[in-house]
Motif scaffolding. Structure first.
Motif, mmCIF file in Angstrom:
data_model
loop_
_atom_site.group_PDB
_atom_site.id
_atom_site.type_symbol
_atom_site.label_atom_id
_atom_site.label_comp_id
_atom_site.label_asym_id
_atom_site.label_seq_id
_atom_site.Cartn_x
_atom_site.Cartn_y
_atom_site.Cartn_z
ATOM 1 N N SER A 125 0.827 -1.205 0.000
ATOM 2 C CA SER A 125 0.000 0.000 0.000
ATOM 3 C C SER A 125 0.866 1.261 0.000
ATOM 4 C CB SER A 125 -0.955 -0.006 1.185
ATOM 5 O OG SER A 125 -0.261 -0.321 2.357
ATOM 6 N N GLU A 126 1.981 1.195 0.725
ATOM 7 C CA GLU A 126 2.881 2.356 0.737
ATOM 8 C C GLU A 126 3.437 2.634 -0.655
ATOM 9 O OE1 GLU A 126 4.667 1.961 5.255
ATOM 10 O OE2 GLU A 126 6.005 1.737 3.544
ATOM 11 N N ILE A 127 3.843 1.568 -1.332
ATOM 12 C CA ILE A 127 4.448 1.764 -2.647
ATOM 13 C C ILE A 127 3.417 2.207 -3.676
ATOM 14 C CG2 ILE A 127 5.532 0.545 -4.575
ATOM 15 C CD1 ILE A 127 7.239 -0.835 -2.547
ATOM 16 N N LEU A 128 2.234 1.611 -3.588
ATOM 17 C CA LEU A 128 1.211 2.001 -4.559
ATOM 18 C C LEU A 128 0.762 3.440 -4.331
ATOM 19 C CD1 LEU A 128 -0.885 -1.259 -4.998
ATOM 20 C CD2 LEU A 128 0.952 -0.362 -6.416
ATOM 21 N N ALA A 129 0.881 3.906 -3.095
ATOM 22 C CA ALA A 129 0.523 5.296 -2.809
ATOM 23 C C ALA A 129 1.531 6.253 -3.453
ATOM 24 C CB ALA A 129 0.469 5.522 -1.306
ATOM 25 N N ALA A 130 2.775 5.830 -3.529
ATOM 26 C CA ALA A 130 3.800 6.675 -4.146
ATOM 27 C C ALA A 130 4.703 5.803 -5.019
ATOM 28 C CB ALA A 130 4.626 7.364 -3.057
ATOM 29 N N PRO A 131 4.187 5.371 -6.181
ATOM 30 C CA PRO A 131 4.983 4.476 -7.024
ATOM 31 C C PRO A 131 6.223 5.183 -7.561
ATOM 32 C CG PRO A 131 3.025 5.199 -8.206
ATOM 33 C CD PRO A 131 2.904 5.724 -6.808
ATOM 34 N N PRO A 132 7.279 4.433 -7.825
ATOM 35 C CA PRO A 132 8.479 5.065 -8.368
ATOM 36 C C PRO A 132 8.179 5.691 -9.729
ATOM 37 C CG PRO A 132 8.711 2.672 -8.268
ATOM 38 C CD PRO A 132 7.404 3.002 -7.661
ATOM 39 N N LYS A 133 8.756 6.853 -9.963
ATOM 40 C CA LYS A 133 8.541 7.528 -11.247
ATOM 41 C C LYS A 133 9.839 7.537 -12.032
ATOM 42 C CE LYS A 133 4.653 10.593 -10.344
ATOM 43 N NZ LYS A 133 4.500 10.420 -8.879
#
Lengths: 397, 157
Positions: A125-133
């Motif tokens: 959930s943390e990663i999906l909230a701020a996926p790598p760009k």
């Protein structure tokens, strides 16, 4: 899948399978230095970033020996950007950059804005909230035909690329640390250059070619030149990997052999002369097809190869074959070299490097790339023509 | 043109393959009608391939491979500059029609001694990276597709 561990003490287990719906060949993998992110590139012309994830709230099982790891593709980059196969992806060891080489003859550098790396145990959930760009920062023009491989030097400030056009280009990081500019053109190979890899801590570059040779390149007064040519393979050399200290190198080839080389120590009176390389051992007929990929773990010292027979093999250095031993008793090296080429039954026991595990049908297609996890010398990733990435765990009983 | 006056052979009408046809037969049927890049004739008419050019080796004892399909082709003249293109056409046809069973590998080569650079061409065709890049190249793929579009039937008897 059949696992056939030849060395009784060492077992290999598939820890995760990462699938892409396109099923197109995946050619290349690269771990970021912290090993939190794995990048892949292939014939779907996309860069994908993969992250092992524990779902929020789920506790790590203590006895997770048989547990499958969950991986998620957290970023897909390049749709409508890359017209041809991405042959090679490579993380910068120091800066949040990726480079990739494409059959369209360009080298691309891509900036990674990610918080994945800072977390020790990222959850979904943390990663999906701020996926790598990912952001394209430069398109490097120079090669005349397909780029086969790209690699950053250990400092992260030099980027090497090689191509079917028989050249190796070096690109230097600009002052603003945002862009790379062409700095040198290395010519010498007489055919396609298939692979480039840097020494683990020096500015020494190794290149492998369709002309069956390996070349070492160094800089002298801003001039790069070829300081040695390693001949020993009888067909295309597909890949190479240095050991942890850069004193030895392993190369793999279309001729199905694995060759270990070592730098001949330079005597003090020979200052000014470049070190040369000699074979430690030649292991013939290792795969039942071309050997496309090799990696040498700087953590565990294990060596992994992958080939056109869909198999993966793992090699280990035998205690008597250690560099220290070879250095101190140089005479002892010669018998082992002779034995390496003979077919005597005991030869496998006398080799300084021996096969300790074989994974048959590791992929449902040829194995294009194998890469050790840079933080864990008992974990590696592999990818193949089947469009699948596998993560493997080695355990020693 | 490398070979302005090639020998043309009469060939049999295309067979309807039964479901029990061997892999050799299936592969031969798939490649016999590929048009030569230089002439309006098929690879079979120009004797570049014949049924004996294909060998399927299965159940190899002690082998990791499930099977190996060997194809040897003979360029019409020893200096044929389009020999690699012919090889690419054969590879493309086999891939397009998905003729290799899972776990089978393709070993394609120029018949030894029939071309002045037979080894070089065989090495090129063995290089999966070069082959993949070539088949992905739009211009080259157009040339290949032209050869793969069915041969004119008028020369069949």
């Amino acid at each position: 899948m059949r696992n056939e561990p030849l060395g009784k003490a060492l077992q290999v287990r598939k820890k995760a399978t990462l699938t892409v719906d396109t099923k197109k060949p995946i050619w290349s993998l690269s771990w970021c230095p912290s090993a939190q992110v794995l990048a892949s590139g292939g014939s779907d012309c996309l860069i994908r970033l993969w992250v092992p994830i524990r779902e929020a709230g789920k506790q790590a099982v203590q006895s997770d020996n048989q547990q499958l790891e969950e991986w998620h593709c957290v970023a897909t980059f390049g749709s409508d950007m890359f017209p041809r196969t991405l042959r090679c992806v490579s993380f910068n060891p120091k800066l949040p950059f990726l480079a990739c080489g494409s059959f369209d003859s360009y080298v691309y550098t891509i900036r990674l804005n990610s918080s994945c790396e800072e977390r020790s145990e990222p959850n979904l959930s943390e990663i999906l909230a701020a996926p790598p760009k990912l952001q394209l920062t430069s398109t490097l023009e120079g090669h005349e035909s397909e780029v086969k491989c790209v690699a950053f030097s250990s400092s992260g400030s030099l980027l090497a690329s090689c191509s079917r056009d028989r050249t190796v280009w070096l690109w230097e990081l600009g002052i603003d640390k945002d862009d790379f500019e062409s700095s040198s053109l290395l010519e010498g190979h007489t055919q396609d250059v298939k692979y480039v890899v840097w020494h683990p801590n020096k500015e020494l570059l190794c290149s492998c070619s369709y002309d069956n040779t390996i070349r070492m390149w160094v800089e002298d007064d801003y001039d790069w030149y070829c300081c040695s040519v390693l001949s020993g393979h009888s067909s295309t050399v597909w890949a190479a990997a240095f050991d942890k200290f850069g004193e030895r190198i392993v190369t793999v080839s279309d001729d199905r052999s694995v060759i270990f080389w070592r730098q001949v120590p330079r005597r003090t009176e020979e200052i000014g002369q470049d070190p040369s390389w000699e074979t430690i051992c030649v292991l013939k007929e290792q795969h039942e097809g071309p050997i496309y990929t090799v990696d040498w773990s700087h953590q565990s010292g294990l060596i992994v190869t992958g080939g056109g027979d869909d198999a993966i093999q793992i090699y280990q250095e035998q205690p008597f074959g250690k560099t220290e031993t070879l250095e101190s008793t140089k005479e002892q090296l010669l018998p082992s070299r002779d034995i390496a080429c003979s077919d005597s039954e005991d030869s496998s026991r006398s080799e300084p490097f021996t096969l300790v595990a074989t994974i048959l049908n590791a992929h449902e297609g040829e194995v294009n790339c194998v890469k050790w996890n840079p933080q864990d010398g008992y974990v590696f990733a592999s990818c193949g023509d089947d469009g699948v990435i596998n993560i493997w765990q080695i355990s020693i009983n | 043109m490398d070979n302005p006056n090639p020998q043309v052979r009469c060939t049999e009408r295309r067979k309807e393959l039964s479901s029990s046809a061997s892999l050799e037969e299936k592969i031969f049927e798939a490649i016999r009608d590929i048009r030569d890049p230089e002439h309006p004739y098929s690879l079979e008419q120009l004797s570049v391939v014949d049924p004996q050019s294909i060998a399927v080796i299965q159940d190899l004892k002690g082998s990791r491979l499930k099977g190996l399909v060997k194809i040897e082709f003979t360029p019409t003249v020893p200096h044929c500059s389009l020999a690699s293109l012919i090889g690419l056409c054969v590879i493309a046809r086999i891939r397009d029609e998905n003729l290799l069973p899972p776990g089978y590998k393709l070993d394609i080569r120029v018949c030894e001694g029939t071309h002045e650079s037979d080894r070089e061409i065989t090495k090129q065709l063995r290089d999966k990276e070069r082959v993949f890049a070539a088949l992905e190249n739009k211009k080259l793929r157009q040339l290949i597709d032209d050869c793969l579009s069915t041969c004119k039937p008028v020369n069949h008897k």
